[in-house]
Design an enzyme around this catalytic site. Structure first.
Site, PDB file in Angstrom:
ATOM      1  CB  CYS A   2      -0.839  -0.144   1.330  1.00 11.28           C
ATOM      2  SG  CYS A   2      -1.792  -1.315   1.423  1.00 11.28           S
ATOM      3  NE  ARG A  27       4.004   1.640  -1.417  1.00 16.78           N
ATOM      4  CZ  ARG A  27       5.286   0.683  -1.375  1.00 16.78           C
ATOM      5  NH1 ARG A  27       6.124   1.113  -2.237  1.00 16.78           N
ATOM      6  NH2 ARG A  27       5.272  -0.207  -0.673  1.00 16.78           N
ATOM      7  CD1 TRP A  76      -2.803  -4.439  -5.345  1.00 12.52           C
ATOM      8  CD2 TRP A  76      -2.335  -5.827  -3.662  1.00 12.52           C
ATOM      9  NE1 TRP A  76      -2.759  -5.379  -5.464  1.00 12.52           N
ATOM     10  CE2 TRP A  76      -2.104  -6.568  -4.512  1.00 12.52           C
ATOM     11  CE3 TRP A  76      -2.166  -6.254  -1.830  1.00 12.52           C
ATOM     12  CZ2 TRP A  76      -1.962  -7.958  -4.922  1.00 12.52           C
ATOM     13  CZ3 TRP A  76      -1.683  -7.652  -1.868  1.00 12.52           C
ATOM     14  CH2 TRP A  76      -1.297  -8.273  -3.418  1.00 12.52           C
ATOM     15  CG  ASN A 102       2.614  -0.660   2.982  1.00 18.89           C
ATOM     16  OD1 ASN A 102       2.180  -1.873   2.868  1.00 18.89           O
ATOM     17  ND2 ASN A 102       3.804  -0.250   2.369  1.00 18.89           N
ATOM     18  N   GLY A 103       1.697  -3.195   4.963  1.00 12.32           N
ATOM     19  CA  GLY A 103       2.950  -4.450   4.644  1.00 12.32           C
ATOM     20  C   GLY A 103       1.047  -5.277   6.072  1.00 12.32           C
ATOM     21  CD  GLU A 489      10.520 -10.134 -18.396  1.00 11.35           C
ATOM     22  OE1 GLU A 489      10.834 -10.542 -16.776  1.00 11.35           O
ATOM     23  OE2 GLU A 489      10.256  -8.230 -17.633  1.00 11.35           O
ATOM     24  CE  LYS A 493       7.200  -6.894 -17.605  1.00 15.46           C
ATOM     25  NZ  LYS A 493       8.042  -7.309 -16.730  1.00 15.46           N
ATOM     26  CD  GLU A 496       4.177  -8.039 -15.424  1.00 16.82           C
ATOM     27  OE1 GLU A 496       4.247  -7.874 -14.030  1.00 16.82           O
ATOM     28  OE2 GLU A 496       5.030  -7.478 -16.172  1.00 16.82           O
ATOM     29  CG  HIS A 512       9.652 -34.028 -22.071  1.00 18.33           C
ATOM     30  ND1 HIS A 512       9.567 -35.372 -22.423  1.00 18.33           N
ATOM     31  CD2 HIS A 512      10.355 -33.233 -23.267  1.00 18.33           C
ATOM     32  CE1 HIS A 512      10.702 -35.510 -22.763  1.00 18.33           C
ATOM     33  NE2 HIS A 512      10.784 -34.192 -23.439  1.00 18.33           N
ATOM     34  CE  LYS A 611       8.171  -1.132 -10.043  1.00 19.44           C
ATOM     35  NZ  LYS A 611       8.201  -1.541 -11.544  1.00 19.44           N
TER      36      LYS A 611
HETATM   37  C1  F6R Z   1       7.277  -8.351 -13.771  1.00 17.95           C
HETATM   38  C2  F6R Z   1       7.589  -7.109 -11.839  1.00 17.95           C
HETATM   39  C3  F6R Z   1       7.487  -8.261 -10.426  1.00 17.95           C
HETATM   40  C4  F6R Z   1       8.806  -7.858 -10.284  1.00 17.95           C
HETATM   41  C5  F6R Z   1       8.987  -7.727  -8.755  1.00 17.95           C
HETATM   42  C6  F6R Z   1       9.964  -8.577  -8.023  1.00 17.95           C
HETATM   43  O1  F6R Z   1       7.489  -6.973 -14.913  1.00 17.95           O
HETATM   44  O2  F6R Z   1       7.971  -6.381 -12.002  1.00 17.95           O
HETATM   45  O3  F6R Z   1       8.101  -9.411 -11.267  1.00 17.95           O
HETATM   46  O4  F6R Z   1      10.041  -8.447 -11.157  1.00 17.95           O
HETATM   47  O5  F6R Z   1       7.735  -8.146  -7.740  1.00 17.95           O
HETATM   48  O6  F6R Z   1      10.473  -7.524  -7.234  1.00 17.95           O
HETATM   49  P1  F6R Z   1      11.631  -6.546  -7.067  1.00 17.95           P
HETATM   50  O7  F6R Z   1      12.661  -6.525  -8.344  1.00 17.95           O
HETATM   51  O8  F6R Z   1      11.343  -5.237  -5.923  1.00 17.95           O
HETATM   52  O9  F6R Z   1      12.419  -7.140  -5.807  1.00 17.95           O
END
Ligand code: F6R
Length: 616
Positions: A2, A27, A76, A102-103, A489, A493, A496, A512, A611
């Protein structure tokens, strides 16, 4: 997960709180709220479900809420559905204690039951309300001051938190505390601010304090006083934030994600320049700022890379590069798995934690476990002063600048660069790469920013292609070796932000089981940047094509015979193949972006995501 913001001074608080929250919406964005106090009066609390704009409308952009001391929150949801009732701030009876959090409070149920037995009633399903009422309980029962009541609560609760709290009997003051959730405090000309992250207050001040784990602070118009858990006053250094405020704005792009894709060349160039130097024998790498001397590197027998999400995908690519250039065995773990595994860590090993935010709960826990077992730790982190950066033995800062879009792009790219630089230096120290080879590799890395520009220049073609496939049900990404890491990756992308189901497969693994999912017209993206694996992956692509797949090939200029098999091909400039992920990921970022845009989705704030994942 949050966002918290708070301010106290002489200016109206509510417009600042809303402005600060708008910078923290990445966030969490399922509900928001503010509590603002005008002098000694009770706080006015306004909450709204949904995006921040609902709260802005409800408060006339904050102008209908008077007062110059307040706290705000964007949520969140963890405990309790997203609703106005569960939105923060939460308060004890008669506004005695009002707070945002937050937490996660892990033992909230036990505390809630206890408080109910003591006569407390609960309005929401949140753990936050439990924390606020626990503070209220200690404050009243022991007739303690705010710092002592918060400290007692901190000892009683288990979990992670950043808390900002106002007490009825202490007008003009905000109290904050933190454990494992980020929080910074800013000061400027009689105004004091608190926030979960720098962008929220950057417009107002560049002078910040980083509040440590299990520490508290009292904020007034005169600044901040810090306390440890015993209630003793502690000193903190004031740090100046060097970012450009514009770095956290969209700067003419429709979305932060697109802006950040375009910022990759600069972010990469800055990260290389932070450790690459030129000497008599050519270019070399200087890890002095990491305080990682050559004698230590020589003794590293094993590397354990630990991370989450995209940062984990960096780890997978880095594994191939480290093993090839430095001949050190590497294992790559998801932090959420590593922390609960019986670890048989080699005492001469090095645990490398990769994290953009430096606050990811699982990565932080993994770091602490590694430290407890006495193994040396190195963090590759973007956010300066974050928990992981502070606690690791060595820190390699990626210079991506603030990354706002939830889906990472430029931070991922700088993490790759950091891992190449480490691998080159480790290989050099171990006598595997001579000065000439190091110079050659650095020189090649320095060409990556221009090559990325070229890939981005071709974006219209990807936009056209993405529009054709925006209604796909499933998309598969295939590759071997580093190309498998790129596929992982690319697939993340895609799913998500566009919500199209996608999977990445090691190309040889497909038959497999997964090949049964291929239907007529299913889009399969084959990544083929590694020459020794090229033909093998192309063969796997042909296998899926013969089951009806539509093939997109992603390879380097020169590999034109891929057009014999693929229906659509994207070429990237040639580079040393260790660095191919840095170029090949860009079209895949653009593909995910354009599919999401075509589907009319909120690219920067995909549903259910946040994020910074500061909860387990
Ligand atoms: C995907 C993305 C997440 C972060 C993951 C780790 O686009 O951004 O998968 O890579 O949550 O976050 P950090 O790097 O902040 O530990």
């Amino acid at each position: 997960m949050c966002g918290i913001v708070g301010c106290i001074g002489s200016k109206p608080a509510a417009p600042m709180l809303l402005d600060g929250l708008s910078k923290l919406e990445y966030r969490g964005y399922d509900s928001a709220g503010i509590a603002v106090r005008d002098g000694e009066g009770d706080p006015v609390v306004v909450k709204a479900k949904g995006r921040l704009k609902v709260l802005e409308e409800k408060t006339n952009n904050g102008h209908s809420v008077p007062g110059s001391c307040g706290i705000g929150h964007t949520r969140w949801a963890t405990h309790g559905e997203p609703s106005e009732r569960n939105a923060h701030p939460h308060m004890s009876e008669d506004y005695f204690v009002v707070g945002v959090h937050n937490g996660i409070i892990e033992n909230y149920q036990e505390l809630r039951d206890k408080l109910i037995r003591k006569g407390y009633q609960f309005e929401s399903e949140t753990d936050t309300e439990v924390a606020i009422k626990t503070i209220d309980y200690y404050y009243k029962k022991y007739q303690m001051g705010p710092i002592d009541a918060i400290a007692k609560t901190m000892v009683r609760v288990r979990g992670s938190y950043a808390l900002a709290v106002m007490f009825k009997e202490y007008p003009g003051e905000i109290y904050v505390a933190r454990k494992d959730s980020p929080m910074i405090i800013g000061v400027e000309d009689g105004e004091t601010y608190v926030a979960s992250d720098v962008p929220a207050i950057l417009k107002y001040t560049r002078n910040v304090y980083y509040i440590g784990n299990l520490e508290m602070a009292r904020l007034t118009t005169e600044g901040a006083t810090f306390y440890n858990l015993d209630g003793d006053v502690i000193e903190k250094p004031l740090t100046e934030i060097k970012w450009d405020a514009e770095a956290a704005e969209k700067g003419g792009y429709e979305h932060f994600m697109m802006k950040e894709i375009h910022e990759q060349p600069k972010a990469i160039a800055d990260t290389i320049a932070s450790v690459a130097r030129k000497g008599d024998q050519g270019k070399y790498i200087d890890l002095e700022t990491l305080e990682l001397p050559e004698e230590v590197i020589k003794d590293i027998s094993r590397i354990y890379i630990v991370a989450c999400g995209s940062a984990y995908h960096v780890g997978i690519a880095a594994q191939y590069v480290f093993e090839d250039l430095a001949e050190i065995p590497v294992t790559v773990d998801l932090a959420s798995e590593f922390r609960y595994r019986k670890l048989l860590l080699d005492p001469n090993g090095l645990v490398v934690i990769i994290s953009q935010s430096g606050e990811t709960a699982d990565s932080l826990a993994a770091l602490r476990i590694a430290k407890e077992s006495g193994v040396r730790t190195l963090a590759v982190v973007n956010v300066i002063g974050s928990s992981i950066a502070r606690e690791a033995d060595h820190v390699f800062y990626t210079l991506a600048g603030p990354e706002i879009a939830v889906a990472t792009t430029k931070a991922y790219s700088t993490q790759l660069i950091a891992s190449y630089l480490l691998a080159i230096q480790f290989g050099h120290v171990k006598g595997l790469l001579d000065a000439a080879r190091v110079d050659e590799l650095i020189t090649e890395m320095e060409t990556l920013p221009d090559k990325i520009e070229k890939v981005i220049d071709d974006k219209d073609r990807l936009q056209w292609f993405a529009a054709k496939f925006a209604n796909e049900k499933d998309i598969f990404f295939l590759g071997r070796g580093i190309d498998y890491a790129i596929s992982m990756e690319g697939s993340l992308k895609m799913k998500e932000i566009s919500y199209v189901h996608s999977e990445a497969y090691a190309a040889g693994e497909l038959k497999h089981g997964t090949i049964s999912l291929i239907e007529d017209g299913t889009l399969v993206v084959g990544v083929c940047t590694q020459s020794d694996l090229y033909e093998k992956t192309v063969s796997n692509m042909v296998e899926v094509k013969s089951r009806g797949a539509y093939l997109m090939g992603l390879t380097s200029y020169g590999n034109y015979n891929i057009e014999d098999s693929a229906d659509f091909v994207v070429y990237i400039p040639k580079t040393d193949e260790h660095f191919a992920a840095s170029l090949a990921v860009v079209p895949l970022q653009l593909l995910g972006y354009y599919v999401a845009v075509t589907r009319g989705l909120d690219v920067d704030k995909p549903r259910n995501l946040a994020k910074s994942v500061t909860v387990e």
